[in-house]
Design a protein around this motif. Structure first.
Motif, PDB file in Angstrom:
ATOM      1  N   PHE A 292       8.333   4.020 -12.571  1.00 41.93           N
ATOM      2  CA  PHE A 292       8.712   2.992 -13.403  1.00 41.93           C
ATOM      3  C   PHE A 292       7.460   2.045 -13.399  1.00 41.93           C
ATOM      4  CE2 PHE A 292      12.699   4.669 -12.351  1.00 41.93           C
ATOM      5  CZ  PHE A 292      13.490   4.859 -13.487  1.00 41.93           C
ATOM      6  N   VAL A 293       7.110   1.477 -14.407  1.00 40.02           N
ATOM      7  CA  VAL A 293       5.913   0.355 -14.533  1.00 40.02           C
ATOM      8  C   VAL A 293       6.381  -0.847 -15.299  1.00 40.02           C
ATOM      9  CG1 VAL A 293       3.842  -0.041 -15.361  1.00 40.02           C
ATOM     10  CG2 VAL A 293       4.286   2.170 -14.667  1.00 40.02           C
ATOM     11  N   VAL A 294       6.447  -1.992 -14.600  1.00 40.29           N
ATOM     12  CA  VAL A 294       6.872  -3.331 -15.459  1.00 40.29           C
ATOM     13  C   VAL A 294       5.570  -4.148 -15.283  1.00 40.29           C
ATOM     14  CG1 VAL A 294       8.256  -5.118 -14.916  1.00 40.29           C
ATOM     15  CG2 VAL A 294       9.140  -3.038 -14.476  1.00 40.29           C
ATOM     16  N   LYS A 295       5.596  -4.798 -16.383  1.00 38.61           N
ATOM     17  CA  LYS A 295       4.442  -5.712 -16.903  1.00 38.61           C
ATOM     18  C   LYS A 295       4.913  -7.042 -16.492  1.00 38.61           C
ATOM     19  CE  LYS A 295       2.491  -2.756 -20.451  1.00 38.61           C
ATOM     20  NZ  LYS A 295       2.100  -2.706 -22.200  1.00 38.61           N
ATOM     21  N   SER A 296       3.859  -7.712 -15.661  1.00 37.63           N
ATOM     22  CA  SER A 296       4.389  -9.071 -15.135  1.00 37.63           C
ATOM     23  C   SER A 296       3.735 -10.429 -16.038  1.00 37.63           C
ATOM     24  CB  SER A 296       3.973  -9.409 -13.682  1.00 37.63           C
ATOM     25  OG  SER A 296       2.782  -9.307 -13.556  1.00 37.63           O
ATOM     26  N   GLY A 297       2.679  -9.808 -16.968  1.00 39.04           N
ATOM     27  CA  GLY A 297       1.973 -10.968 -17.483  1.00 39.04           C
ATOM     28  C   GLY A 297       2.461 -11.451 -18.951  1.00 39.04           C
ATOM     29  N   LEU A 298       3.935 -11.112 -19.040  1.00 40.83           N
ATOM     30  CA  LEU A 298       4.327 -11.670 -20.474  1.00 40.83           C
ATOM     31  C   LEU A 298       5.375 -12.468 -20.222  1.00 40.83           C
ATOM     32  CD1 LEU A 298       4.460  -8.022 -22.023  1.00 40.83           C
ATOM     33  CD2 LEU A 298       2.911  -9.724 -22.476  1.00 40.83           C
ATOM     34  N   GLY A 299       5.596 -13.228 -19.021  1.00 41.79           N
ATOM     35  CA  GLY A 299       6.661 -14.197 -18.720  1.00 41.79           C
ATOM     36  C   GLY A 299       7.717 -13.724 -17.957  1.00 41.79           C
ATOM     37  N   ARG A 300       8.357 -14.742 -17.064  1.00 44.52           N
ATOM     38  CA  ARG A 300       9.146 -14.264 -16.184  1.00 44.52           C
ATOM     39  C   ARG A 300      10.700 -13.867 -16.963  1.00 44.52           C
ATOM     40  NH1 ARG A 300       9.529 -16.547 -10.872  1.00 44.52           N
ATOM     41  NH2 ARG A 300       7.497 -17.700 -10.731  1.00 44.52           N
ATOM     42  N   ALA A 301      11.051 -14.163 -18.277  1.00 44.52           N
ATOM     43  CA  ALA A 301      12.117 -13.719 -18.636  1.00 44.52           C
ATOM     44  C   ALA A 301      11.811 -12.165 -19.202  1.00 44.52           C
ATOM     45  CB  ALA A 301      12.310 -14.431 -20.075  1.00 44.52           C
ATOM     46  N   HIS A 302      10.623 -11.751 -19.623  1.00 43.63           N
ATOM     47  CA  HIS A 302      10.360 -10.324 -20.196  1.00 43.63           C
ATOM     48  C   HIS A 302      10.262  -9.630 -18.530  1.00 43.63           C
ATOM     49  CE1 HIS A 302       7.565  -7.011 -20.255  1.00 43.63           C
ATOM     50  NE2 HIS A 302       8.165  -6.818 -21.275  1.00 43.63           N
ATOM     51  N   THR A 303      10.029 -10.026 -17.592  1.00 48.97           N
ATOM     52  CA  THR A 303       9.888  -9.430 -16.319  1.00 48.97           C
ATOM     53  C   THR A 303      11.445  -9.066 -15.623  1.00 48.97           C
ATOM     54  OG1 THR A 303       7.748 -10.163 -15.669  1.00 48.97           O
ATOM     55  CG2 THR A 303       8.971  -9.473 -13.832  1.00 48.97           C
TER      56      THR A 303
ATOM     57  N   LEU B  93       0.822  -1.190   0.045  1.00 43.54           N
ATOM     58  CA  LEU B  93       0.212  -0.127  -0.035  1.00 43.54           C
ATOM     59  C   LEU B  93       0.861   1.212  -0.143  1.00 43.54           C
ATOM     60  CD1 LEU B  93      -2.883  -1.241   2.379  1.00 43.54           C
ATOM     61  CD2 LEU B  93      -2.729  -1.121   0.038  1.00 43.54           C
ATOM     62  N   LEU B  94       1.884   1.269  -0.748  1.00 44.44           N
ATOM     63  CA  LEU B  94       2.661   2.428  -0.909  1.00 44.44           C
ATOM     64  C   LEU B  94       2.247   3.771  -0.921  1.00 44.44           C
ATOM     65  CD1 LEU B  94       6.366   2.377  -2.059  1.00 44.44           C
ATOM     66  CD2 LEU B  94       4.674   4.151  -3.344  1.00 44.44           C
ATOM     67  N   PHE B  95       1.535   3.806  -2.317  1.00 38.57           N
ATOM     68  CA  PHE B  95       0.605   5.141  -2.390  1.00 38.57           C
ATOM     69  C   PHE B  95      -0.388   5.454  -1.494  1.00 38.57           C
ATOM     70  CE2 PHE B  95       2.573   4.091  -6.816  1.00 38.57           C
ATOM     71  CZ  PHE B  95       3.265   5.016  -6.790  1.00 38.57           C
ATOM     72  N   GLU B  96      -1.271   4.199  -1.101  1.00 44.38           N
ATOM     73  CA  GLU B  96      -2.123   4.451  -0.113  1.00 44.38           C
ATOM     74  C   GLU B  96      -1.878   5.109   1.258  1.00 44.38           C
ATOM     75  OE1 GLU B  96      -3.699   0.976  -2.967  1.00 44.38           O
ATOM     76  OE2 GLU B  96      -1.550   1.890  -2.002  1.00 44.38           O
ATOM     77  N   THR B  97      -0.660   4.871   1.561  1.00 41.38           N
ATOM     78  CA  THR B  97      -0.284   5.248   2.842  1.00 41.38           C
ATOM     79  C   THR B  97       0.813   6.479   2.924  1.00 41.38           C
ATOM     80  OG1 THR B  97       1.787   3.564   2.766  1.00 41.38           O
ATOM     81  CG2 THR B  97      -0.265   2.856   3.866  1.00 41.38           C
ATOM     82  N   GLY B  98       0.953   7.016   1.623  1.00 45.10           N
ATOM     83  CA  GLY B  98       1.899   8.190   1.635  1.00 45.10           C
ATOM     84  C   GLY B  98       3.140   7.603   1.526  1.00 45.10           C
ATOM     85  N   ALA B  99       3.745   6.169   1.541  1.00 43.41           N
ATOM     86  CA  ALA B  99       5.086   6.006   1.694  1.00 43.41           C
ATOM     87  C   ALA B  99       6.232   6.434   0.418  1.00 43.41           C
ATOM     88  CB  ALA B  99       5.144   4.507   1.782  1.00 43.41           C
ATOM     89  N   GLU B 100       5.378   6.836  -0.642  1.00 45.06           N
ATOM     90  CA  GLU B 100       6.320   7.056  -1.686  1.00 45.06           C
ATOM     91  C   GLU B 100       7.061   8.503  -1.375  1.00 45.06           C
ATOM     92  OE1 GLU B 100       2.494   9.625  -2.656  1.00 45.06           O
ATOM     93  OE2 GLU B 100       2.843   7.811  -1.700  1.00 45.06           O
ATOM     94  N   SER B 101       6.974   9.109  -0.476  1.00 43.87           N
ATOM     95  CA  SER B 101       7.569  10.232   0.166  1.00 43.87           C
ATOM     96  C   SER B 101       8.931   9.763   0.743  1.00 43.87           C
ATOM     97  CB  SER B 101       6.904  11.202   1.019  1.00 43.87           C
ATOM     98  OG  SER B 101       6.562  10.502   2.216  1.00 43.87           O
ATOM     99  N   ARG B 102       8.942   8.575   1.044  1.00 49.54           N
ATOM    100  CA  ARG B 102      10.124   7.950   1.769  1.00 49.54           C
ATOM    101  C   ARG B 102      11.103   7.339   0.933  1.00 49.54           C
ATOM    102  NH1 ARG B 102       9.349   4.301   4.994  1.00 49.54           N
ATOM    103  NH2 ARG B 102       6.869   4.007   4.857  1.00 49.54           N
ATOM    104  N   VAL B 103      10.816   7.223  -0.181  1.00 48.90           N
ATOM    105  CA  VAL B 103      11.587   6.713  -1.289  1.00 48.90           C
ATOM    106  C   VAL B 103      12.120   7.578  -2.450  1.00 48.90           C
ATOM    107  CG1 VAL B 103      10.669   4.425  -0.722  1.00 48.90           C
ATOM    108  CG2 VAL B 103      10.021   5.726  -2.887  1.00 48.90           C
ATOM    109  N   ASP B 104      13.288   7.052  -3.304  1.00 49.31           N
ATOM    110  CA  ASP B 104      13.645   7.910  -4.246  1.00 49.31           C
ATOM    111  C   ASP B 104      12.836   7.722  -5.529  1.00 49.31           C
ATOM    112  OD1 ASP B 104      15.716   9.059  -2.837  1.00 49.31           O
ATOM    113  OD2 ASP B 104      16.619   7.055  -2.700  1.00 49.31           O
ATOM    114  N   TYR B 105      12.647   6.401  -6.030  1.00 48.09           N
ATOM    115  CA  TYR B 105      11.823   6.112  -7.111  1.00 48.09           C
ATOM    116  C   TYR B 105      10.701   4.963  -6.611  1.00 48.09           C
ATOM    117  CZ  TYR B 105      16.117   8.029  -9.368  1.00 48.09           C
ATOM    118  OH  TYR B 105      17.105   8.900  -9.636  1.00 48.09           O
ATOM    119  N   THR B 106       9.686   5.111  -7.590  1.00 43.55           N
ATOM    120  CA  THR B 106       8.565   4.179  -7.311  1.00 43.55           C
ATOM    121  C   THR B 106       8.398   3.107  -8.670  1.00 43.55           C
ATOM    122  OG1 THR B 106       6.967   5.719  -8.100  1.00 43.55           O
ATOM    123  CG2 THR B 106       7.328   5.740  -5.740  1.00 43.55           C
ATOM    124  N   LEU B 107       8.297   2.138  -8.144  1.00 44.23           N
ATOM    125  CA  LEU B 107       8.211   1.014  -9.128  1.00 44.23           C
ATOM    126  C   LEU B 107       6.909   0.220  -9.121  1.00 44.23           C
ATOM    127  CD1 LEU B 107       8.922  -0.926 -11.499  1.00 44.23           C
ATOM    128  CD2 LEU B 107      10.583  -2.163  -9.632  1.00 44.23           C
TER     129      LEU B 107
END
Length: 209
Positions: free
Chosen positions: A180-191, A123-137
């Motif tokens: 950053f956004v990463v799609k996980s539905g295209l196989g482990r190699a793609h991820t 719940l990173l965005f829901e709890t406002g924790a994005e303010s404590r990190v440098d990048y969100t993925l």
């Protein structure tokens, strides 16, 4: 030190991504695992939980193992899932302790000379924790893939799945807010390739600073 906030809605492949990041040399702190530890007998949270949820009022939440009180996690989860007030009460106990665990994790890895690490926070965005990190993925996947993954879990039902989704920020909004956004539905190699690309992009950004 660079801190990545790893997140994603239920069934989006976040746990898989966390394992891959660790294989790539990025230490990952798992907030869910920290909560699990806090619900174990003898943890720092136990006295506070028992005070907030007294056994005489909530007997179904407790059991006993080797003479120690044991929290029945399924019963506790069911209670707070259906009662926002009780959920808020529990979160007021657990969230500060999880954050303490995260801070200790960061200090430990800084001493070890680690350049980059990740905090796995559902719940990173829901709890406002994005303010404590440098990048969100944000991990994402098509809705059909997400649904199939989640309904395959033990004890999961369509009703429960929809109720969980209702409590989480929509995937589209998370993606819009992410670095950053990463799609996980295209196989482990793609991820894995996508995660490597993210780490390379972060390194490039840091060099420009």
């Amino acid at each position: 030190m660079i801190i990545i906030g790893l997140t994603g809605s239920i069934g989006m492949g976040k746990s898989i991504a966390a394992g891959m990041l660790e294989r790539l040399g990025v230490p990952v702190h798992d907030a869910d695992a920290a909560v699990h530890e806090l619900l174990q007998p003898g943890s720092a949270a136990m006295p506070r939980i028992m005070a907030a949820f007294p056994p005489h009022k909530f007997p179904r939440l407790y059991g006993t193992v080797k003479g120690k009180k044991l929290i029945k996690r399924a019963a506790l989860g069911a209670l707070v899932f259906h009662d926002p007030q009780q959920k808020k009460k529990l979160e007021s106990i657990l969230h500060p302790l999880v954050r303490k665990s995260q801070n200790e994790f960061i200090r430990k890895n800084r001493k070890l000379g680690k350049r980059i690490l990740a905090l796995d926070i559902p719940l990173l965005f829901e709890t406002g924790a994005e303010s404590r990190v440098d990048y969100t993925l944000v991990m994402t996947a098509p809705a059909a893939v997400q649904r199939k993954r989640v309904l395959a879990r033990r004890g999961m039902t369509e009703v429960k799945f929809q109720a969980i989704l209702a409590q989480q920020m929509p995937d589209a909004e998370k993606r819009a807010r992410a670095d950053f956004v990463v799609k996980s539905g295209l196989g482990r190699a793609h991820t894995m390739r996508a995660l490597k690309t993210v780490l390379q992009a972060i390194e490039k950004r840091e060099k420009k600073r």
